[in-house]
Write a protein that holds these residues in place. Structure first.
Motif, PDB file in Angstrom:
ATOM      1  N   LEU A   1       0.822  -1.212   0.000  1.00 17.15           N
ATOM      2  CA  LEU A   1       0.000   0.000   0.000  1.00 17.15           C
ATOM      3  C   LEU A   1       0.854   1.259   0.000  1.00 17.15           C
ATOM      4  N   THR A   2       2.016   1.186   0.630  1.00 19.24           N
ATOM      5  CA  THR A   2       2.946   2.314   0.606  1.00 19.24           C
ATOM      6  C   THR A   2       3.422   2.576  -0.813  1.00 19.24           C
ATOM      7  N   GLY A   3       3.756   1.523  -1.546  1.00 20.45           N
ATOM      8  CA  GLY A   3       4.170   1.675  -2.948  1.00 20.45           C
ATOM      9  C   GLY A   3       3.073   2.285  -3.790  1.00 20.45           C
ATOM     10  N   LEU A   4       1.839   1.816  -3.594  1.00 20.12           N
ATOM     11  CA  LEU A   4       0.703   2.367  -4.332  1.00 20.12           C
ATOM     12  C   LEU A   4       0.493   3.836  -3.977  1.00 20.12           C
ATOM     13  N   THR A   5       0.611   4.150  -2.701  1.00 15.40           N
ATOM     14  CA  THR A   5       0.439   5.538  -2.254  1.00 15.40           C
ATOM     15  C   THR A   5       1.515   6.442  -2.825  1.00 15.40           C
ATOM     16  N   ILE A   6       2.745   5.967  -2.870  1.00 20.04           N
ATOM     17  CA  ILE A   6       3.836   6.757  -3.454  1.00 20.04           C
ATOM     18  C   ILE A   6       3.540   7.042  -4.926  1.00 20.04           C
ATOM     19  N   MET A   7       3.144   6.009  -5.646  1.00 18.67           N
ATOM     20  CA  MET A   7       2.866   6.182  -7.079  1.00 18.67           C
ATOM     21  C   MET A   7       1.683   7.116  -7.310  1.00 18.67           C
TER      22      MET A   7
ATOM     23  N   SER B   1      10.998  17.201 -11.619  1.00 19.66           N
ATOM     24  CA  SER B   1      12.216  16.515 -12.053  1.00 19.66           C
ATOM     25  C   SER B   1      12.488  15.202 -11.317  1.00 19.66           C
ATOM     26  N   GLY B   2      12.133  15.097 -10.067  1.00 21.64           N
ATOM     27  CA  GLY B   2      12.414  13.863  -9.339  1.00 21.64           C
ATOM     28  C   GLY B   2      11.237  12.912  -9.263  1.00 21.64           C
ATOM     29  N   SER B   3      10.155  13.277  -9.892  1.00 24.36           N
ATOM     30  CA  SER B   3       8.945  12.469  -9.734  1.00 24.36           C
ATOM     31  C   SER B   3       9.046  11.094 -10.384  1.00 24.36           C
ATOM     32  N   SER B   4       9.727  10.978 -11.507  1.00 30.04           N
ATOM     33  CA  SER B   4       9.812   9.665 -12.153  1.00 30.04           C
ATOM     34  C   SER B   4      10.595   8.689 -11.283  1.00 30.04           C
ATOM     35  N   ARG B   5      11.562   9.190 -10.554  1.00 32.62           N
ATOM     36  CA  ARG B   5      12.321   8.333  -9.642  1.00 32.62           C
ATOM     37  C   ARG B   5      11.410   7.837  -8.509  1.00 32.62           C
ATOM     38  N   LEU B   6      10.602   8.756  -7.961  1.00 33.84           N
ATOM     39  CA  LEU B   6       9.672   8.368  -6.887  1.00 33.84           C
ATOM     40  C   LEU B   6       8.645   7.347  -7.385  1.00 33.84           C
TER      41      LEU B   6
ATOM     42  N   GLY C   1       8.079   3.559  -6.022  1.00 34.40           N
ATOM     43  CA  GLY C   1       6.765   3.056  -5.647  1.00 34.40           C
ATOM     44  C   GLY C   1       6.394   1.816  -6.448  1.00 34.40           C
ATOM     45  N   ALA C   2       6.670   1.839  -7.749  1.00 35.61           N
ATOM     46  CA  ALA C   2       6.350   0.694  -8.612  1.00 35.61           C
ATOM     47  C   ALA C   2       7.166  -0.531  -8.214  1.00 35.61           C
ATOM     48  N   ALA C   3       8.453  -0.330  -7.936  1.00 38.26           N
ATOM     49  CA  ALA C   3       9.300  -1.451  -7.523  1.00 38.26           C
ATOM     50  C   ALA C   3       8.805  -2.048  -6.204  1.00 38.26           C
ATOM     51  N   LEU C   4       8.432  -1.189  -5.276  1.00 38.22           N
ATOM     52  CA  LEU C   4       7.892  -1.639  -3.998  1.00 38.22           C
ATOM     53  C   LEU C   4       6.582  -2.390  -4.204  1.00 38.22           C
ATOM     54  N   LEU C   5       5.738  -1.862  -5.068  1.00 37.98           N
ATOM     55  CA  LEU C   5       4.446  -2.475  -5.369  1.00 37.98           C
ATOM     56  C   LEU C   5       4.629  -3.877  -5.966  1.00 37.98           C
ATOM     57  N   VAL C   6       5.498  -3.989  -6.935  1.00 34.23           N
ATOM     58  CA  VAL C   6       5.702  -5.268  -7.623  1.00 34.23           C
ATOM     59  C   VAL C   6       6.379  -6.293  -6.707  1.00 34.23           C
ATOM     60  N   THR C   7       7.440  -5.886  -6.026  1.00 36.23           N
ATOM     61  CA  THR C   7       8.164  -6.854  -5.182  1.00 36.23           C
ATOM     62  C   THR C   7       7.311  -7.341  -4.012  1.00 36.23           C
ATOM     63  N   THR C   8       6.571  -6.441  -3.388  1.00 38.79           N
ATOM     64  CA  THR C   8       5.715  -6.886  -2.286  1.00 38.79           C
ATOM     65  C   THR C   8       4.540  -7.708  -2.810  1.00 38.79           C
ATOM     66  N   GLY C   9       4.052  -7.384  -4.003  1.00 39.66           N
ATOM     67  CA  GLY C   9       2.990  -8.184  -4.608  1.00 39.66           C
ATOM     68  C   GLY C   9       3.454  -9.609  -4.863  1.00 39.66           C
ATOM     69  N   ILE C  10       4.658  -9.745  -5.375  1.00 37.35           N
ATOM     70  CA  ILE C  10       5.226 -11.072  -5.606  1.00 37.35           C
ATOM     71  C   ILE C  10       5.400 -11.802  -4.278  1.00 37.35           C
ATOM     72  N   GLY C  11       5.868 -11.075  -3.272  1.00 35.22           N
ATOM     73  CA  GLY C  11       6.037 -11.666  -1.940  1.00 35.22           C
ATOM     74  C   GLY C  11       4.724 -12.145  -1.352  1.00 35.22           C
ATOM     75  N   MET C  12       3.674 -11.341  -1.512  1.00 28.44           N
ATOM     76  CA  MET C  12       2.365 -11.747  -0.995  1.00 28.44           C
ATOM     77  C   MET C  12       1.833 -12.961  -1.744  1.00 28.44           C
ATOM     78  N   MET C  13       2.050 -13.002  -3.051  1.00 30.60           N
ATOM     79  CA  MET C  13       1.612 -14.159  -3.837  1.00 30.60           C
ATOM     80  C   MET C  13       2.359 -15.419  -3.377  1.00 30.60           C
ATOM     81  N   ALA C  14       3.645 -15.276  -3.084  1.00 32.73           N
ATOM     82  CA  ALA C  14       4.425 -16.426  -2.619  1.00 32.73           C
ATOM     83  C   ALA C  14       3.926 -16.898  -1.255  1.00 32.73           C
TER      84      ALA C  14
ATOM     85  N   LEU D   1      -1.122   0.784 -16.379  1.00 32.62           N
ATOM     86  CA  LEU D   1      -0.688   1.964 -15.627  1.00 32.62           C
ATOM     87  C   LEU D   1       0.803   2.228 -15.844  1.00 32.62           C
ATOM     88  N   MET D   2       1.590   1.187 -15.693  1.00 30.69           N
ATOM     89  CA  MET D   2       3.039   1.341 -15.837  1.00 30.69           C
ATOM     90  C   MET D   2       3.436   1.649 -17.281  1.00 30.69           C
ATOM     91  N   LEU D   3       2.842   0.943 -18.227  1.00 32.91           N
ATOM     92  CA  LEU D   3       3.153   1.190 -19.636  1.00 32.91           C
ATOM     93  C   LEU D   3       2.717   2.587 -20.065  1.00 32.91           C
TER      94      LEU D   3
END
Length: 158
Positions: free
Chosen positions: A15-21, A54-59, A63-76, A98-100
């Motif tokens: 949820l933190t990753g989603l909120t950041i994005m 300027s720094g928003s794409s990094r943020l 957020g996307a990396a956090l979203l994906v990695t935790t999603g994979i972790g939850m699925m596991a 969304l990402m594309l």
């Protein structure tokens, strides 16, 4: 830490990753609205406003990396229990769109705008107007996609 305590931690990080994005997208949308307000009046001021993104794409990437990695972790941890459910499959598709959309459409429009503004191209009215229209469409789509993701996550239909 066992699975029963690790899963809620992953949900919080997810949820933190989603909120950041989503939050960064809303901030970018707001900054672009301010940019357009100043663009016709004072190009120098609008350049300063545009620099705020300027720094928003990094943020968003974090957020996307956090979203994906935790999603994979939850699925596991849940042994893929959600993977077979229709709402989850739709949600995954929306996340990919969304990402594309952000990478292929939003980023390109932002870069075009930055290039024109950097060259003091306020006189390129037709190009600027098209970018403005494209960015408005981009932000509307992104915000609708974020809403859809939250909606599907809450109402989990089958």
């Amino acid at each position: 830490m066992n699975a029963s305590t690790f899963l809620p931690a992953l949900v919080v990080l997810h949820l933190t990753g989603l909120t950041i994005m989503a939050g960064t997208t809303i901030i970018d949308f707001t900054i672009f609205k301010i940019f357009w307000k100043y663009f016709d009046e004072d190009l120098a001021k609008s350049k300063g406003v545009l620099a705020g993104t300027s720094g928003s794409s990094r943020l968003i990437g974090i957020g996307a990396a956090l979203l994906v990695t935790t999603g994979i972790g939850m699925m596991a941890l849940t042994h893929g229990v959600f993977g077979e459910q229709l709402w989850f499959r739709i949600k995954i598709g929306i996340v990919l769109i969304l990402m594309l959309n952000g990478i292929l459409f939003g980023r390109r429009q932002g870069e075009k705008l930055r290039t024109i503004v950097k060259k003091n191209g306020a006189y390129l009215t037709e190009q600027i107007n098209q970018i403005k229209t494209n960015l408005n469409i981009f932000f509307a789509i992104q915000l609708a996609l974020f809403f859809s993701i939250v909606f599907l996550s809450v109402f989990k239909f089958n």
